[in-house]
Every structure is written in C-alpha cells, then in structure tokens.
Motif scaffolding. Structure first.
Motif, mmCIF file in Angstrom:
data_model
loop_
_atom_site.group_PDB
_atom_site.id
_atom_site.type_symbol
_atom_site.label_atom_id
_atom_site.label_comp_id
_atom_site.label_asym_id
_atom_site.label_seq_id
_atom_site.Cartn_x
_atom_site.Cartn_y
_atom_site.Cartn_z
ATOM 1 N N ARG A 130 0.852 -1.187 0.000
ATOM 2 C CA ARG A 130 0.000 0.000 0.000
ATOM 3 C C ARG A 130 0.892 1.242 0.000
ATOM 4 O O ARG A 130 1.899 1.295 0.694
ATOM 5 C CB ARG A 130 -0.899 -0.003 1.235
ATOM 6 N N THR A 131 0.499 2.250 -0.778
ATOM 7 C CA THR A 131 1.221 3.519 -0.840
ATOM 8 C C THR A 131 0.235 4.664 -0.611
ATOM 9 O O THR A 131 -0.983 4.474 -0.729
ATOM 10 C CB THR A 131 1.901 3.702 -2.206
ATOM 11 N N PRO A 132 0.749 5.847 -0.271
ATOM 12 C CA PRO A 132 -0.163 6.996 -0.107
ATOM 13 C C PRO A 132 -0.965 7.295 -1.375
ATOM 14 O O PRO A 132 -2.099 7.785 -1.296
ATOM 15 C CB PRO A 132 0.787 8.148 0.237
ATOM 16 N N GLU A 133 -0.393 6.983 -2.554
ATOM 17 C CA GLU A 133 -1.076 7.280 -3.810
ATOM 18 C C GLU A 133 -2.035 6.181 -4.223
ATOM 19 O O GLU A 133 -2.990 6.421 -4.956
ATOM 20 C CB GLU A 133 -0.057 7.494 -4.929
ATOM 21 N N GLY A 134 -1.780 4.936 -3.809
ATOM 22 C CA GLY A 134 -2.608 3.817 -4.240
ATOM 23 C C GLY A 134 -1.973 2.497 -3.866
ATOM 24 O O GLY A 134 -1.796 2.180 -2.686
ATOM 25 N N THR A 135 -1.572 1.721 -4.899
ATOM 26 C CA THR A 135 -0.998 0.395 -4.659
ATOM 27 C C THR A 135 0.181 0.163 -5.595
ATOM 28 O O THR A 135 0.149 0.578 -6.763
ATOM 29 C CB THR A 135 -2.039 -0.718 -4.891
ATOM 30 N N ASN A 136 1.219 -0.514 -5.083
ATOM 31 C CA ASN A 136 2.339 -0.970 -5.896
ATOM 32 C C ASN A 136 2.317 -2.488 -5.949
ATOM 33 O O ASN A 136 2.306 -3.151 -4.903
ATOM 34 C CB ASN A 136 3.681 -0.514 -5.310
ATOM 35 N N PHE A 137 2.278 -3.028 -7.167
ATOM 36 C CA PHE A 137 2.411 -4.468 -7.350
ATOM 37 C C PHE A 137 3.825 -4.758 -7.834
ATOM 38 O O PHE A 137 4.273 -4.210 -8.845
ATOM 39 C CB PHE A 137 1.386 -4.992 -8.371
ATOM 40 N N HIS A 138 4.535 -5.617 -7.091
ATOM 41 C CA HIS A 138 5.907 -5.968 -7.433
ATOM 42 C C HIS A 138 5.951 -7.413 -7.920
ATOM 43 O O HIS A 138 5.263 -8.285 -7.379
ATOM 44 C CB HIS A 138 6.828 -5.850 -6.211
ATOM 45 N N PHE A 139 6.762 -7.680 -8.932
ATOM 46 C CA PHE A 139 7.025 -9.051 -9.340
ATOM 47 C C PHE A 139 8.425 -9.128 -9.944
ATOM 48 O O PHE A 139 8.954 -8.133 -10.454
ATOM 49 C CB PHE A 139 5.965 -9.578 -10.318
ATOM 50 N N THR A 140 9.018 -10.296 -9.832
ATOM 51 C CA THR A 140 10.382 -10.497 -10.332
ATOM 52 C C THR A 140 10.380 -11.589 -11.388
ATOM 53 O O THR A 140 9.577 -12.536 -11.333
ATOM 54 C CB THR A 140 11.341 -10.891 -9.201
ATOM 55 N N LEU A 141 11.303 -11.471 -12.348
ATOM 56 C CA LEU A 141 11.501 -12.463 -13.400
ATOM 57 C C LEU A 141 13.000 -12.666 -13.594
ATOM 58 O O LEU A 141 13.787 -11.731 -13.405
ATOM 59 C CB LEU A 141 10.857 -12.012 -14.718
ATOM 60 N N LYS A 142 13.371 -13.864 -13.985
ATOM 61 C CA LYS A 142 14.775 -14.155 -14.209
ATOM 62 C C LYS A 142 15.297 -13.408 -15.425
ATOM 63 O O LYS A 142 14.624 -13.341 -16.459
ATOM 64 C CB LYS A 142 14.987 -15.656 -14.398
ATOM 65 N N ALA A 143 16.499 -12.860 -15.307
ATOM 66 C CA ALA A 143 17.124 -12.195 -16.444
ATOM 67 C C ALA A 143 17.625 -13.247 -17.426
ATOM 68 O O ALA A 143 18.150 -14.289 -17.032
ATOM 69 C CB ALA A 143 18.281 -11.319 -15.969
ATOM 70 N N ALA A 144 17.446 -12.971 -18.729
ATOM 71 C CA ALA A 144 17.911 -13.900 -19.762
ATOM 72 C C ALA A 144 19.411 -13.710 -19.969
ATOM 73 O O ALA A 144 19.898 -12.574 -20.063
ATOM 74 C CB ALA A 144 17.155 -13.674 -21.051
ATOM 75 N N SER A 145 20.158 -14.818 -20.021
ATOM 76 C CA SER A 145 21.591 -14.756 -20.266
ATOM 77 C C SER A 145 21.887 -15.177 -21.691
ATOM 78 O O SER A 145 21.008 -15.644 -22.432
ATOM 79 C CB SER A 145 22.332 -15.672 -19.294
ATOM 80 N N ILE A 146 23.146 -15.039 -22.105
ATOM 81 C CA ILE A 146 23.535 -15.422 -23.456
ATOM 82 C C ILE A 146 23.331 -16.917 -23.671
ATOM 83 O O ILE A 146 22.881 -17.370 -24.727
ATOM 84 C CB ILE A 146 25.012 -15.041 -23.707
ATOM 85 N N SER A 147 23.625 -17.712 -22.641
ATOM 86 C CA SER A 147 23.470 -19.164 -22.772
ATOM 87 C C SER A 147 22.018 -19.561 -22.961
ATOM 88 O O SER A 147 21.708 -20.575 -23.591
ATOM 89 C CB SER A 147 24.041 -19.862 -21.535
ATOM 90 N N ASP A 148 21.068 -18.749 -22.399
ATOM 91 C CA ASP A 148 19.644 -19.051 -22.562
ATOM 92 C C ASP A 148 19.199 -18.892 -24.004
ATOM 93 O O ASP A 148 18.229 -19.516 -24.448
ATOM 94 C CB ASP A 148 18.796 -18.141 -21.673
ATOM 95 N N ALA A 149 19.904 -18.016 -24.740
ATOM 96 C CA ALA A 149 19.501 -17.742 -26.115
ATOM 97 C C ALA A 149 20.037 -18.774 -27.092
ATOM 98 O O ALA A 149 19.637 -18.813 -28.250
ATOM 99 C CB ALA A 149 19.986 -16.353 -26.527
ATOM 100 N N VAL A 150 21.001 -19.608 -26.638
ATOM 101 C CA VAL A 150 21.610 -20.594 -27.538
ATOM 102 C C VAL A 150 20.687 -21.801 -27.697
ATOM 103 O O VAL A 150 20.177 -22.306 -26.711
ATOM 104 C CB VAL A 150 22.981 -21.037 -26.978
#
Length: 496
Positions: A476-496
């Motif tokens: 909760r924030t004074p202005e409203g709401t913040n939704f947070h989420f995380t995702l794994k960063a793609a590496s060079i090996s992931d693209a191979v």
C-alpha cells in the motif's frame, strides 16, 4: 701414677666476641634448652625478650610440641634442623649442632616468606584438587603413551572405580572399541601434537554399566612449552544420547507421516483440480443453453413479457454471463497448473504490447494514462507474461477513485541476476491486512455491485510468476498500490 681425665674446654671468649656482631642469629644452648649465650641478632629475633629457655621462646609449626621435638633430636647427638616460629611471628629454620661441654650451637635463618609461599601454594593445590575431585566429569592424566596416571574422585564415581590402583598404568585407548577406538586414537595423536582432540563414543563403566561419553583430550605442557602429559576429560552424555536417538526415531516417523500426508494431499489436490476442470468444462454447455434461450426468449416474446418478467430475464442473463466468466477463469487457472511451456528469452515489451492491445477499449473508456520504462529481455513465456501484465493493469484500471483518471506506471530495476518490476497505480489502495489474501482464488474485497470481476485475475498472475521462478507481492502507498514481481534475467546461454 693416677691419670685424671682432661676436662673439655669452655668455648673461648674470643668466639663470643667474634660472633657477637654476626648478622645471623646465633646462640649457645644447653641440651635442656637453657640459653647460655646469644649475640645481638638473636636478641632482635626474640623481640628483645630475655628468656633463658629456648623451648619457651620458640613455638612449633602447626601446633607441634617444640620442646618435645628439641629434646628428642638433641638426644640423638647429631646436627638437626627444625622449622619454628619466633616471638616476632616470623618463621625460622633452626640449625643445631653439638659442641663441646654438652652445649649446642644454634643459628636461625629467616625463611618466613619462602615457607609462606609454599604454604599458599599447598593451599591452592589443595583447593584445586578439591574442585577437581568434586567435578562430576571423569578427569584423568595420561602419559604420552596413553597410560592412565591419575583420576579424580568424581571420575572414579561416575566410572564406577572402587580402587584406582587396579586402573593405574592401564592403556587408555583400549577402553574404547570399534569405530570409537579410531576416534580415541586420533584424539590422542592430536593432543600429543599440542592440539585439542574431541570425540563422542560408547564405553561401559568398570562394572559394565553402558555409558556414552563426550571426551576432550588436551596437552599438558612444562615451563618450556613441551608436551609432557595429556589431560582427558570425559563427560557422561548417556541421557543426551538416548534423547537424541529417540528424537531421531521420532523425526524419522514424523518425516514418513509428513511424506505420506503430503502424498495424500497431493492426490486430493489433483483430484480436486480434475474435478474443477471437468465441472467447469461441463458447465459450459448448460451455460450456453441458458444464455441462448434467454436471449431467444427476450427477442421472440418481448411484447408478451411484462416489466417484472423482463427484470427477471435480465437477472438470468447477467448471472449466466458472470458464471461463464468464472468458468472460463477457472479453466484458465486449471490449464496453467497442467500446461507449463518452456521458458525462453523474450523482451517484456512484446507481451506488454499484447496486453495493452487487449485493454485498449478499457483504457479509452477510463482515459487512463500508462507509462513504462525501457523493458529488458527476460526468461519466460510470451503468452503467459501477457496474461500477467493484462491482469495487473486491468486491476489498476478497475479499482479507481471516483472522479480521478487512472495513472499507471511500470518501472524496472535489476537485482541479483533478476529483474524487479513495479506496477504503480493511483487507485483506491488495499488495506494492509489483505495484501496477502488478494492472491487467493475468488478472493474479493469489494462488493460486485461496486467493482466487477471474479477474483481470479491476481491468483492467475501469481501462479504464472511463480512458474517463472519469480515472486509477486503488493504494498500500500499513499497514492494507491504498488504491485511488485520479479523475473529471471535472460543470459547469453539461454539464447543458444
């Protein structure tokens, strides 16, 4: 001619004159203890007392009978030494040697400080030995070869030793058997090399009582730092060992029960999921029938239905529509749990554009303002990530303040090999107590008349993010709401 025995000469006056100024207290004493002559140092020693009896001037140590001891030693007619206490209170070492005319030459050496130190040391040693004997641990001194040299009284009790002589010079490592013998030998080697060896093992007492011990072996060094003996301290841990074994058994049983219960719950959940999927799927046909015939009824018999009938018909149609949306959301959630597409590198801007395209009409209606940072490439599935963004943005467009245009912003930052996204809005906000509950299925915080929806949008988003190896939460924030989420960063090996 008669021979008369020659009398022994009296000690010369010259000796008296010479000894008068000796710093060593010196006197000539009769065998019975009577003082014949003494120098000045003797007078100082006796605190200027002019006693003529040696045995009444000095007192014995520790309550001994000095007079009796003097007469007994004098009778032997040989030089002797005694520890006595002078009238000054200081301890003296009295040296007595026989001289002619039945007299004894007596000198005194002040050994008060030395004797006092020895007495103090004896008292400390006695105190230490008392403490060691009272200790419930078995404390032993070993030779470097591992031979048993001594043991405290408390140790004899716990080890059930009646006569220590029966154990004297026993080979300590042979007390231990099996794997514990190897541990004991290793600890012994450690102590010999100046380190501390510690192990736990089983060893019965001298009377066969089974015991478990915690053993510490330490080096004993001389003044030069050389290891000369070894100190072994054994603590009885039988009760602790038995408790640990019982705890292990309970943990093993508990783990089996937990595993069994987990498997049962997993089977139950799978059955419920299958039931929910089948039920939702089978409900689609009746819902389509209700919707179709209610629409047909409204068209063909509109003139024959009065106002109340049309109201009832509207309720049927709106209820069927809501039910269809809930069934579709339930089917979507069930598919997500069974369909897990592979994760591949993808720019998050691609699923964001898809989500905004789906929400284009809603954003136009609410005149919403949406801004976002340049988006990175992440590891994920495009269709599912589009669903996450659609649900979160739709949520922000839905729960708005009256008379306030929605303002939504998506920001990003990189943290520890993953991307952290924050979707901020200026809506009505969420109470702190409900920030975790909003991700539960069908959880609604507001009346349906105020805000439409099935309560499945956030649970679906949370499930997708979890499948992608990320986290999702709200604040909760004074202005409203913040939704947070995380995702794994793609590496060079992931693209191979």
């Amino acid at each position: 001619m008669t021979l008369t025995p020659r009398a022994e000469p009296e000690p010369s006056e010259g000796f008296n004159s010479w000894a008068e100024f000796l710093p060593l207290p010196t006197a000539r004493i009769h065998a019975n203890g009577t003082l014949i002559w003494a120098n000045r140092a003797w007078a100082d020693l006796n605190a200027s007392e002019q006693s003529s009896d040696l045995t009444s001037t000095f007192s014995g140590m520790h309550g001994q009978d000095f007079k009796g001891r003097w007469l007994a030693d004098v009778a032997a007619q040989a030089p002797f030494q005694l520890l006595v206490r002078a009238p000054t209170g200081r301890i003296q070492r009295l040296h007595a040697s026989p001289i002619p005319a039945g007299q004894w030459l007596v000198t005194c050496t002040d050994v008060h400080d030395q004797v006092q130190e020895e007495l103090d040391l004896q008292r400390e040693c006695h105190k230490l030995q008392t403490i060691i004997d009272a200790n419930a641990d078995c404390i032993k001194v070993l030779s470097l070869d591992g031979l048993l040299l001594s043991m405290n009284v408390g140790g004899m009790k716990v080890l059930e030793v009646d006569d220590f002589q029966a154990c004297l010079n026993a080979v300590w490592p042979t007390f231990w058997q099996g794997e514990t013998r190897e541990l004991a030998d290793h600890a012994l080697d450690e102590a010999r090399q100046g380190r501390v060896g510690i192990f736990e093992g089983f060893c019965p007492t001298m009377k066969g009582t089974p015991k478990w011990w915690e053993v510490t072996l330490s080096p004993i060094r001389n003044q030069d730092g050389e290891v000369i003996n070894l100190l072994s301290t054994s603590r009885d841990i039988t009760q602790r060992h038995e408790f640990q074994e019982e705890l292990k058994a309970l943990n093993s049983t508990l783990e089996e029960r937990i595993l069994q219960r987990t498997q049962e719950l997993q089977r139950s959940n799978e059955e419920l999921e299958r039931f929910a999927y089948v039920a939702a799927h089978d409900l689609q046909e009746p819902l389509r029938t209700v919707q179709s015939f209610s629409e047909l009824l409204g068209k063909r018999y509109a003139e024959q239905i009065d106002e109340r009938g049309r109201k009832y018909l509207d309720l049927i149609q709106s209820g069927a529509t809501r039910m269809k949306v809930q069934v579709n959301d339930l089917l979507s959630y069930s598919r997500l749990r069974h369909e897990q597409p592979p994760l591949q590198p993808i720019s998050l801007e691609i699923p964001l554009r898809e989500a905004l395209l789906r929400l284009k009409g809603r954003m136009r209606e609410t005149e919403a303002e949406f801004t976002y940072d340049p988006l990175p490439t992440v590891l994920g599935d495009g269709a599912q990530l589009a669903q996450v963004l659609q649900n979160l943005i739709s949520n922000a467009l839905k729960f708005t303040r009256r008379g306030v245009k929605p303002c939504v912003r998506l920001t990003t930052r990189q943290e520890n090999g993953e991307w952290h996204f924050t979707l901020s809005d200026n809506g009505i906000g969420i109470e702190e107590a409900y920030l975790e509950q909003i991700f539960q299925m069908f959880k609604r915080l507001n009346a349906r008349e105020q805000y439409e929806g099935t309560g499945m949008g956030l649970p679906i988003a949370a499930h997708i993010v979890k499948h992608h190896g990320g986290r999702i939460w709200a604040e909760r924030t004074p202005e409203g709401t913040n939704f947070h989420f995380t995702l794994k960063a793609a590496s060079i090996s992931d693209a191979v």
